[in-house]
Design a protein around this motif. Structure first.
Motif, PDB file in Angstrom:
ATOM      1  N   ASN A  40      51.099  50.402  37.569  1.00 44.04           N
ATOM      2  CA  ASN A  40      50.274  51.190  38.488  1.00 44.04           C
ATOM      3  C   ASN A  40      50.555  50.747  39.922  1.00 44.04           C
ATOM      4  O   ASN A  40      49.822  49.924  40.476  1.00 44.04           O
ATOM      5  N   PRO A  41      51.609  51.244  40.536  1.00 44.09           N
ATOM      6  CA  PRO A  41      51.961  50.815  41.899  1.00 44.09           C
ATOM      7  C   PRO A  41      50.788  50.971  42.863  1.00 44.09           C
ATOM      8  O   PRO A  41      50.029  51.932  42.786  1.00 44.09           O
ATOM      9  N   GLY A  42      50.650  49.994  43.732  1.00 42.88           N
ATOM     10  CA  GLY A  42      49.557  50.011  44.700  1.00 42.88           C
ATOM     11  C   GLY A  42      48.422  49.085  44.353  1.00 42.88           C
ATOM     12  O   GLY A  42      47.449  48.970  45.115  1.00 42.88           O
ATOM     13  N   VAL A  43      48.511  48.379  43.221  1.00 43.32           N
ATOM     14  CA  VAL A  43      47.479  47.417  42.842  1.00 43.32           C
ATOM     15  C   VAL A  43      47.561  46.185  43.737  1.00 43.32           C
ATOM     16  O   VAL A  43      48.647  45.670  44.009  1.00 43.32           O
ATOM     17  N   SER A  44      46.412  45.708  44.204  1.00 44.14           N
ATOM     18  CA  SER A  44      46.318  44.469  44.976  1.00 44.14           C
ATOM     19  C   SER A  44      45.752  43.368  44.085  1.00 44.14           C
ATOM     20  O   SER A  44      44.923  43.639  43.214  1.00 44.14           O
ATOM     21  N   TYR A  45      46.169  42.133  44.339  1.00 43.34           N
ATOM     22  CA  TYR A  45      45.813  41.008  43.461  1.00 43.34           C
ATOM     23  C   TYR A  45      45.401  39.818  44.303  1.00 43.34           C
ATOM     24  O   TYR A  45      46.066  39.452  45.275  1.00 43.34           O
ATOM     25  N   LEU A  46      44.294  39.193  43.898  1.00 45.55           N
ATOM     26  CA  LEU A  46      43.801  37.977  44.541  1.00 45.55           C
ATOM     27  C   LEU A  46      43.402  36.979  43.469  1.00 45.55           C
ATOM     28  O   LEU A  46      42.647  37.315  42.551  1.00 45.55           O
ATOM     29  N   ASN A  47      43.912  35.760  43.575  1.00 44.00           N
ATOM     30  CA  ASN A  47      43.523  34.689  42.655  1.00 44.00           C
ATOM     31  C   ASN A  47      43.044  33.507  43.489  1.00 44.00           C
ATOM     32  O   ASN A  47      43.817  32.903  44.228  1.00 44.00           O
ATOM     33  N   THR A  48      41.754  33.191  43.384  1.00 45.29           N
ATOM     34  CA  THR A  48      41.177  32.075  44.132  1.00 45.29           C
ATOM     35  C   THR A  48      40.968  30.846  43.259  1.00 45.29           C
ATOM     36  O   THR A  48      40.380  29.855  43.715  1.00 45.29           O
ATOM     37  N   GLY A  49      41.413  30.881  42.000  1.00 40.98           N
ATOM     38  CA  GLY A  49      41.219  29.762  41.092  1.00 40.98           C
ATOM     39  C   GLY A  49      41.753  28.463  41.665  1.00 40.98           C
ATOM     40  O   GLY A  49      42.787  28.442  42.347  1.00 40.98           O
ATOM     41  N   ARG A  50      41.063  27.361  41.369  1.00 38.86           N
ATOM     42  CA  ARG A  50      41.452  26.072  41.950  1.00 38.86           C
ATOM     43  C   ARG A  50      41.302  24.959  40.927  1.00 38.86           C
ATOM     44  O   ARG A  50      40.302  24.904  40.192  1.00 38.86           O
ATOM     45  N   ILE A  51      42.285  24.092  40.856  1.00 41.31           N
ATOM     46  CA  ILE A  51      42.229  22.938  39.960  1.00 41.31           C
ATOM     47  C   ILE A  51      40.995  22.100  40.271  1.00 41.31           C
ATOM     48  O   ILE A  51      40.725  21.766  41.428  1.00 41.31           O
ATOM     49  N   GLY A  52      40.232  21.771  39.246  1.00 41.18           N
ATOM     50  CA  GLY A  52      39.080  20.897  39.398  1.00 41.18           C
ATOM     51  C   GLY A  52      37.796  21.578  39.804  1.00 41.18           C
ATOM     52  O   GLY A  52      36.747  20.922  39.892  1.00 41.18           O
ATOM     53  N   ALA A  53      37.827  22.874  40.062  1.00 38.40           N
ATOM     54  CA  ALA A  53      36.622  23.559  40.537  1.00 38.40           C
ATOM     55  C   ALA A  53      35.536  23.574  39.482  1.00 38.40           C
ATOM     56  O   ALA A  53      35.775  23.895  38.322  1.00 38.40           O
ATOM     57  N   THR A  54      34.330  23.219  39.876  1.00 35.34           N
ATOM     58  CA  THR A  54      33.154  23.369  39.022  1.00 35.34           C
ATOM     59  C   THR A  54      32.551  24.750  39.266  1.00 35.34           C
ATOM     60  O   THR A  54      32.937  25.460  40.208  1.00 35.34           O
ATOM     61  N   SER A  55      31.582  25.115  38.450  1.00 33.52           N
ATOM     62  CA  SER A  55      30.945  26.417  38.654  1.00 33.52           C
ATOM     63  C   SER A  55      30.229  26.484  39.998  1.00 33.52           C
ATOM     64  O   SER A  55      30.218  27.522  40.659  1.00 33.52           O
ATOM     65  N   GLY A  56      29.649  25.375  40.428  1.00 37.26           N
ATOM     66  CA  GLY A  56      28.994  25.349  41.734  1.00 37.26           C
ATOM     67  C   GLY A  56      29.981  25.521  42.864  1.00 37.26           C
ATOM     68  O   GLY A  56      29.728  26.249  43.837  1.00 37.26           O
TER      69      GLY A  56
END
Length: 230
Positions: free
Chosen positions: A68-84
């Protein structure tokens, strides 16, 4: 430990081929795909011979974009991140991105040490699920796999009960917020001897390839499902 060096990405029986993957996500309604959470969301893991060195989330984004050309993607995942920390450091950024498809994987770091507060974890994840659902995004997630029965994983076996608790929280929230859920707890992937990275926490990239396949299949099922009444 014995590794199956004969299996590669091109002949892994748990994978679908790229053409099939693109066909499954062709016509998907989503154009803004976000991922948030910890290192599992980020897609961390050791490289596997015979597999591309790419995490599950980037694989899903790659297929979604190719189909589906035109899709934008963002990944903010981070090593060690807690839910808070996910709430404090990632949620606002993801909400500003205005995703219509968003994956949330977080919580293992909250419970990694004895005495982790499951009530606080549940409340934090509920806050995130509710905020993302409120903007109309389709949520997706998965449970962690039960990898603790193999001999190599013995040092991590005390984590098994706490990860089972995390999975119960995730399953309950997924049901509440109409989330696309892939349950890996009893998935046969967990039995592969070369699944885990050297840190005994993250999947190798061969495992990420399977995770991506299962997420693509699950999302395809949601695409073809009848629209629920409001």
């Amino acid at each position: 430990m014995i590794h199956d060096h004969r299996r590669t990405e091109s002949d892994d029986p748990m994978l679908i081929d790229p053409d099939t993957a693109r066909a499954l996500l062709g016509g998907a309604p989503w154009r803004r795909y976000a991922v948030l959470g910890d290192s599992i969301a980020q897609g961390v893991g050791d490289a596997s011979a015979g597999y591309r060195d790419i995490g599950w989330s980037d694989r899903v984004a790659e297929v979604l974009t190719a189909a589906n050309p035109g899709v934008s993607y963002l990944n903010t995942g981070r090593i060690g991140a807690t839910s808070g920390q996910m709430l404090d450091e990632q949620l606002d950024r993801v909400l500003e991105f205005r995703p219509d498809l968003v994956h949330l994987s977080c919580g293992g770091n909250d419970l990694f040490h004895q005495g982790g507060d499951t009530d606080r974890l549940r409340a934090n994840l509920e806050t995130a699920f509710a905020a993302l659902a409120a903007i109309g995004a389709q949520l997706c997630t998965f449970t962690v796999a039960d990898v603790w029965d193999t001999g190599r994983m013995a040092p991590m076996r005390p984590m098994r009960g706490r990860m089972a608790e995390l999975n119960e929280i995730v399953r309950a929230l997924a049901a509440r917020y109409d989330t696309v859920l892939v349950d890996f707890w009893e998935h046969p992937l967990r039995l592969r001897p070369d699944l885990m990275s050297a840190d005994l926490i993250h999947f190798t990239t061969s495992g990420h390839a399977v995770v991506a396949t299962e997420m693509i299949r699950a999302l395809a099922t949601r695409i073809s499902a009848p629209v629920r009444p409001a």
